[in-house]
Design an enzyme around this catalytic site. Structure first.
Site, PDB file in Angstrom:
ATOM      1  N   ILE A  66       6.269 -74.782 -33.160  1.00 53.58           N
ATOM      2  CA  ILE A  66       6.940 -74.703 -34.462  1.00 53.58           C
ATOM      3  C   ILE A  66       6.513 -75.987 -35.170  1.00 53.58           C
ATOM      4  CG2 ILE A  66       9.099 -75.594 -33.412  1.00 53.58           C
ATOM      5  CD1 ILE A  66      10.660 -74.126 -35.628  1.00 53.58           C
ATOM      6  N   SER A  67       5.943 -75.856 -36.368  1.00 47.56           N
ATOM      7  CA  SER A  67       5.384 -77.024 -37.065  1.00 47.56           C
ATOM      8  C   SER A  67       6.459 -78.073 -37.326  1.00 47.56           C
ATOM      9  CB  SER A  67       4.756 -76.609 -38.395  1.00 47.56           C
ATOM     10  OG  SER A  67       3.703 -75.702 -38.198  1.00 47.56           O
ATOM     11  N   GLN A  68       6.001 -79.319 -37.474  1.00 44.64           N
ATOM     12  CA  GLN A  68       6.881 -80.436 -37.829  1.00 44.64           C
ATOM     13  C   GLN A  68       7.517 -80.158 -39.203  1.00 44.64           C
ATOM     14  OE1 GLN A  68       4.674 -84.071 -37.768  1.00 44.64           O
ATOM     15  NE2 GLN A  68       6.296 -85.248 -38.755  1.00 44.64           N
TER      16      GLN A  68
END
Ligand code: SAH
Length: 217
Positions: A66-68
């Site tokens: 899950i992207s930053q």
């Protein structure tokens, strides 16, 4: 996802996250509002809830992330989403970025090459009230029969700007794609100026999982 609660504690943690990414330079109030509203902890395994509101990428299923939050906010800010924009997202993953786009009123088409992620996110996201159109396939090819799009976002690192995606932009449409084959990528913003002219601008260094060809069953 066993948990489904969004408590005052989660909301407080989220307010602090919003302030942290504002400090890092995100200024679009609508994007900040979306990050503040969406329960990121519900996009992760409940075991890891304490990691949901630190500004870091985090592992999800099948070796993906899950992207930053800062990266999600940065890419979304670059897109300049307007209500009813037709938006293609390449790399559905957990669905968090897709939720941000839906929250901003976009009509979202999201495509994922990992069947397991496609299937779990397609079930989980509508339960949270976010309803993008889900596709299982190779995002390198885009979705020609659903385009052209106002905006296209790629959430995995591409070795170069995918030509097929450029061609699925409307005139004045914007493609945001991290480009770089090694351990890091440069964020590239491509604007379609006319049928055959594209403007490319570079917007800083990031780290993404790779954009890969084909699908995984
Ligand atoms: N937007 C996601 C980020 C997930 S990481 C989120 O908010 O959680 C990037 C995702 O891109 C991974 O799930 C990976 O499987 C997917 N991906 C990589 N190459 C792809 C391709 N060619 N087509 C579609 N999805 C791809």
């Amino acid at each position: 996802m066993i948990q489904s609660e969004d408590t005052l504690m989660h909301q407080g943690m989220r307010r602090r996250l919003v302030e942290a990414i504002r400090q890092k330079g995100i200024s679009d109030e609508q994007v900040l509002e979306a990050i503040g509203a969406i329960p990121r902890h519900l996009f992760m395994d409940s075991t890891f809830v304490q990691f949901a509101y630190v500004d870091k990428a985090f592992p999800i299923a099948v070796g993906q992330t899950i992207s930053q939050p800062y990266t999600v906010a940065f890419q979304t800010q670059l897109l300049g989403i307007k209500k009813y924009d037709r938006v293609l997202e390449v790399g559905t993953g957990s669905g968090y970025q897709a939720a941000v786009l839906c929250h901003l009123g976009a009509v979202v088409y999201t495509i994922e090459r990992q069947k397991k992620l496609y299937e779990s996110t397609r079930v989980a996201l509508p339960k949270l009230g976010y309803r993008p159109n889900f596709f299982y396939g190779d995002g390198y090819l885009g979705l020609p029969s659903y385009g052209p799009f106002d905006k296209i976002i790629v959430t995995a690192g591409a070795p170069s700007v995918p030509e097929e995606l450029k061609l699925q932009l409307k005139i004045n449409g914007v493609l945001v794609v991290p480009v770089g084959a090694g351990g890091h990528q440069i964020m590239v913003v491509v604007t379609r100026i006319s049928e055959n002219e594209f403007l490319e601008e570079e917007r800083g260094d990031f780290v993404f999982v790779p954009l890969l060809n084909g699908v995984v069953d």
